[in-house]
Design an enzyme around this catalytic site. Structure first.
Site, PDB file in Angstrom:
ATOM      1  N   LYS A 197      56.599  49.419  29.999  1.00  0.00           N
ATOM      2  CA  LYS A 197      55.204  49.018  30.206  1.00  0.00           C
ATOM      3  C   LYS A 197      54.328  49.828  29.264  1.00  0.00           C
ATOM      4  O   LYS A 197      54.343  51.056  29.310  1.00  0.00           O
ATOM      5  CB  LYS A 197      54.787  49.271  31.659  1.00  0.00           C
ATOM      6  CG  LYS A 197      53.271  49.204  31.908  1.00  0.00           C
ATOM      7  CD  LYS A 197      52.898  49.480  33.369  1.00  0.00           C
ATOM      8  CE  LYS A 197      51.382  49.574  33.551  1.00  0.00           C
ATOM      9  NZ  LYS A 197      50.976  49.866  34.951  1.00  0.00           N
ATOM     10  N   ASP A 231      44.265  51.442  31.308  1.00  0.00           N
ATOM     11  CA  ASP A 231      44.186  50.582  32.488  1.00  0.00           C
ATOM     12  C   ASP A 231      42.911  50.883  33.266  1.00  0.00           C
ATOM     13  O   ASP A 231      42.866  51.817  34.057  1.00  0.00           O
ATOM     14  CB  ASP A 231      45.428  50.800  33.373  1.00  0.00           C
ATOM     15  CG  ASP A 231      45.426  49.921  34.615  1.00  0.00           C
ATOM     16  OD1 ASP A 231      44.591  48.988  34.680  1.00  0.00           O
ATOM     17  OD2 ASP A 231      46.258  50.175  35.514  1.00  0.00           O
ATOM     18  N   LYS A 254      38.967  50.065  38.717  1.00  0.00           N
ATOM     19  CA  LYS A 254      39.334  51.313  39.393  1.00  0.00           C
ATOM     20  C   LYS A 254      38.096  52.179  39.606  1.00  0.00           C
ATOM     21  O   LYS A 254      37.132  52.073  38.834  1.00  0.00           O
ATOM     22  CB  LYS A 254      40.314  52.117  38.517  1.00  0.00           C
ATOM     23  CG  LYS A 254      41.712  51.545  38.435  1.00  0.00           C
ATOM     24  CD  LYS A 254      42.595  52.439  37.568  1.00  0.00           C
ATOM     25  CE  LYS A 254      43.989  51.854  37.431  1.00  0.00           C
ATOM     26  NZ  LYS A 254      44.760  51.824  38.684  1.00  0.00           N
ATOM     27  N   GLU A 275      48.591  44.972  36.920  1.00  0.00           N
ATOM     28  CA  GLU A 275      48.793  44.337  35.614  1.00  0.00           C
ATOM     29  C   GLU A 275      50.137  44.691  34.977  1.00  0.00           C
ATOM     30  O   GLU A 275      50.669  43.919  34.184  1.00  0.00           O
ATOM     31  CB  GLU A 275      47.650  44.709  34.665  1.00  0.00           C
ATOM     32  CG  GLU A 275      47.795  46.041  33.909  1.00  0.00           C
ATOM     33  CD  GLU A 275      47.851  47.266  34.806  1.00  0.00           C
ATOM     34  OE1 GLU A 275      47.390  47.177  35.957  1.00  0.00           O
ATOM     35  OE2 GLU A 275      48.373  48.314  34.366  1.00  0.00           O
ATOM     36  N   ARG A 278      53.138  44.830  36.119  1.00  0.00           N
ATOM     37  CA  ARG A 278      54.217  43.905  36.462  1.00  0.00           C
ATOM     38  C   ARG A 278      54.080  42.592  35.701  1.00  0.00           C
ATOM     39  O   ARG A 278      55.070  41.909  35.443  1.00  0.00           O
ATOM     40  CB  ARG A 278      54.237  43.683  37.991  1.00  0.00           C
ATOM     41  CG  ARG A 278      52.971  43.119  38.536  1.00  0.00           C
ATOM     42  CD  ARG A 278      52.846  43.289  40.051  1.00  0.00           C
ATOM     43  NE  ARG A 278      52.509  44.660  40.443  1.00  0.00           N
ATOM     44  CZ  ARG A 278      52.374  45.063  41.686  1.00  0.00           C
ATOM     45  NH1 ARG A 278      52.578  44.231  42.692  1.00  0.00           N
ATOM     46  NH2 ARG A 278      52.040  46.306  41.962  1.00  0.00           N
TER      47      ARG A 278
HETATM   48  N1  BES Z   1      48.772  52.011  36.323  1.00  0.00           N
HETATM   49  C1  BES Z   1      48.599  51.830  37.719  1.00  0.00           C
HETATM   50  C2  BES Z   1      49.510  52.723  38.562  1.00  0.00           C
HETATM   51  C3  BES Z   1      49.298  54.210  38.427  1.00  0.00           C
HETATM   52  C4  BES Z   1      48.570  54.899  39.379  1.00  0.00           C
HETATM   53  C5  BES Z   1      49.884  54.923  37.429  1.00  0.00           C
HETATM   54  C6  BES Z   1      48.405  56.272  39.286  1.00  0.00           C
HETATM   55  C7  BES Z   1      49.736  56.295  37.319  1.00  0.00           C
HETATM   56  C8  BES Z   1      49.005  56.974  38.253  1.00  0.00           C
HETATM   57  C9  BES Z   1      48.907  50.372  38.081  1.00  0.00           C
HETATM   58  O1  BES Z   1      48.591  49.440  37.116  1.00  0.00           O
HETATM   59  C10 BES Z   1      48.080  50.033  39.280  1.00  0.00           C
HETATM   60  O2  BES Z   1      46.889  50.070  39.160  1.00  0.00           O
HETATM   61  N2  BES Z   1      48.736  49.725  40.396  1.00  0.00           N
HETATM   62  C11 BES Z   1      48.048  49.373  41.586  1.00  0.00           C
HETATM   63  C12 BES Z   1      48.743  48.188  42.185  1.00  0.00           C
HETATM   64  C13 BES Z   1      47.994  47.548  43.328  1.00  0.00           C
HETATM   65  C14 BES Z   1      46.696  46.965  42.848  1.00  0.00           C
HETATM   66  C15 BES Z   1      48.860  46.475  43.940  1.00  0.00           C
HETATM   67  C16 BES Z   1      48.121  50.581  42.508  1.00  0.00           C
HETATM   68  O3  BES Z   1      49.113  51.308  42.506  1.00  0.00           O
HETATM   69  O4  BES Z   1      47.142  50.814  43.222  1.00  0.00           O
HETATM   70 ZN    ZN Z   2      48.629  50.098  35.176  1.00  0.00          ZN
HETATM   71 MN    MN Z   3      46.578  48.839  37.179  1.00  0.00          MN
END
Ligand code: BES
Ligand code: ZN
Ligand code: MN
Length: 500
Positions: free
Chosen positions: A266, A271, A278, A350, A352
């Site tokens: 990935k 992000d 976020k 995103e 996935r």
């Molecule tokens: N890049 C993030 C996950 C992440 C969080 C990486 C903290 C490193 C540190 C990923 O894209 C994300 O935002 N995931 C969401 C998924 C949810 C919306 C289903 C998450 O983990 O909150």
């Molecule tokens: Zn992400």
């Molecule tokens: Mn994300």
């Protein structure tokens, strides 16, 4: 990089100047060279051990300044417990603790030896790896020195000479170990780099540098990705002003026509969450959301630089997740390259979407022996495992087991989490074949179930590195925010099981 130590191996001869860093075993046991240095310095080492109560255990050290006899500036004793002296990880950590003692010194001799006999070539290479990994600093953007780091910016590299019984053998062992060490450092650099500097195009340019090592690097543009119908991946980049890239790196090191081992990453260069944006606090860390792709790139460097006798392919999807008038919306339905449709529930899920097309592409176009993907995929994996294990999810018990062993060998530990049809069901959508986000429960597992819908029958492991690629606590062999996690782990898996 400026400031990285220059490693060399020299024949065993008593050092007469500069700083000498000496390993000492449990109980303050001196090895053969340490004994000779003790003698030449008028017994300074034995006296220091006696008055300081230095035990020689892992984590203990003792500094002797300007001993009266022998001309050395400094002798630093660094302890290593018996168990640590028998593993390459223990020896790398010893190297790390030795590097911690360098300070401002620029001329350093390393005496790394056992209680009775000198360390062999492999062991010395492990020590050298620890020295380099520990010395790494990402200070490219600091115009002044770091107070905590000894003041002035060290632009002159330290010369580090390791005494070796057979220097030629040690150099040969180091050539391999250095390839892997450099791979981890490449991964760290990519993750540490700020997101304005490292967009998808710039990341792909860094991949291109692997051509020097004999890696074939193919870079797909947006147009070519559109032609392949990678609409899940492209949807993520829709709000970005910068174009996406898709990189395929091939290393053909096996004489046999073996199916390639595939590593998929990935690569979200930043992000924001997109329209499902976020919160502001800590968002700067999302520059590291390409940690999976960075690991794949570092691993391809490692395999090529040490001329690994395997066929391997690295595949990374490089995008940026931004909110914009053209950005993807919650409620949108996209058709992935596989033909399966996905309802976007949350634009922040995103990673996935990027992997759905990257995994499908790899499976369809590259005929892999296995696929291992790495992704900073879920915050939930941090809740489950913190920074000390990556989460793994797999459809193949043997591969998952091998990876677990490689984790123990390298210290880049993994922990397997369950999958199953009851979790898979949570990703079904009212309107499309699936949705991109389930509920709050089992967030890392439902993400893995989503990926599994794109891997078919290929043996597969998903490694969720959200907790391990960055922000890990500092340890003996890493002081940087980006850890380079995964390069040493996957190199070990390849070396242990695929090069025989
Ligand atoms: N890049 C993030 C996950 C992440 C969080 C990486 C903290 C490193 C540190 C990923 O894209 C994300 O935002 N995931 C969401 C998924 C949810 C919306 C289903 C998450 O983990 O909150
Ligand atoms: Zn992400
Ligand atoms: Mn994300």
């Amino acid at each position: 990089m400026a400031g990285m130590p220059k490693i060399s191996f020299i024949a065993e001869k008593l050092p007469e100047a500069g700083t000498v860093v000496v390993s000492v075993g449990e109980g303050g046991a001196l090895g053969p060279v340490a004994k000779a240095i003790d003698k030449a310095s008028g017994g300074a080492i034995a006296r220091a051990i006696k008055v300081s109560g230095f035990s020689g255990k892992t984590g203990k050290s003792c500094e002797i300044l300007a001993p009266a006899k022998g001309g050395l500036e400094r002798i630093v004793l660094v302890g290593i417990s018996d168990d640590d002296a028998t593993t390459s990880l223990g020896l790398s950590k010893l190297g790390g603790r030795m590097a911690a003692a360098f300070g401002q010194a620029r001329d350093i001799t390393i005496v790394a030896e056992g209680k009775k006999e000198p360390f062999d070539a492999q062991m010395l290479a492990a020590v050298a790896s620890g020295i380099v990994l520990r010395s790494y600093r990402f200070d490219r953007y600091k115009t002044k020195g770091d107070e905590d780091d000894g003041g002035a910016k060290k632009d002159k590299a330290a010369g580090v000479s390791l005494l070796a019984g057979k220097p030629a053998d040690a150099r040969k062992a180091w050539a391999s170990a250095e390839a892997v060490t450099d791979g981890a450092i490449i991964a760290r650099d990519l993750v540490n780099e700020p997101p304005n500097v490292l967009g998808p195009v710039e990341f792909a340019d860094r991949c291109k540098e692997l051509e020097k090592l004999g890696v074939e690097v193919e870079i797909l543009t947006e147009k070519e990705m559109s032609k392949l119908k990678m609409k899940a991946l492209l949807g993520v980049n829709q709000g970005s002003a910068r174009p996406p890239r898709f990189v395929i790196m091939r290393w053909n090191g096996s004489k046999a026509k073996a199916k390639p081992l595939a590593f998929v990453g990935k690569g979200v260069v930043f992000d924001t969450g997109g329209i499902s944006i976020k919160p502001a606090g800590g968002m700067e860390d999302m520059k590291g959301d390409m940690g999976g792709a960075a690991c794949v790139t570092g691993l391809m460097h490692a395999l090529a630089a040490r001329k690994a006798r395997v066929n391997a392919v690295g595949v990374i999807g490089l995008v940026e997740n931004m909110p914009d008038g053209n950005a993807q919306r919650p409620g949108d339905i996209v058709t992935s390259m596989s033909g399966q449709t996905i309802e976007i529930i949350n634009t922040d899920a995103e990673g996935r979407l990027v992997l759905a097309d990257a995994l499908w592409y790899t499976k369809e176009k590259l005929d892999p022996a296995f696929m291992i993907n790495l992704a900073t995929l879920t915050g939930a994996i941090l809740v489950a495992l913190g920074h000390f294990h990556a989460g793994i999810f797999s459809n193949d018990d043997e591969l998952a087991g091998w990876l677990t062993e490689a984790g123990l060998t390298t210290g880049e530990k993994v922990w397997r989490l369950p999958m199953g049809p009851e979790y898979d069901k949570l990703m079904n959508s009212k309107f499309a074949d699936m949705k991109n986000a389930g509920g709050r429960d089992a967030g890392s597992i439902t993400a893995a179930q989503f990926l599994k819908r794109f891997v078919g029958d290929v043996p597969w492991v998903h490694i969720d590195v959200a907790g391990t690629a960055m922000g890990s606590p500092q340890d003996d062999i890493n002081r940087s925010w980006a850890s380079g996690y995964g390069v040493r782990l996957l190199n070990q898996l390849v070396a242990d099981h695929y090069e025989g």
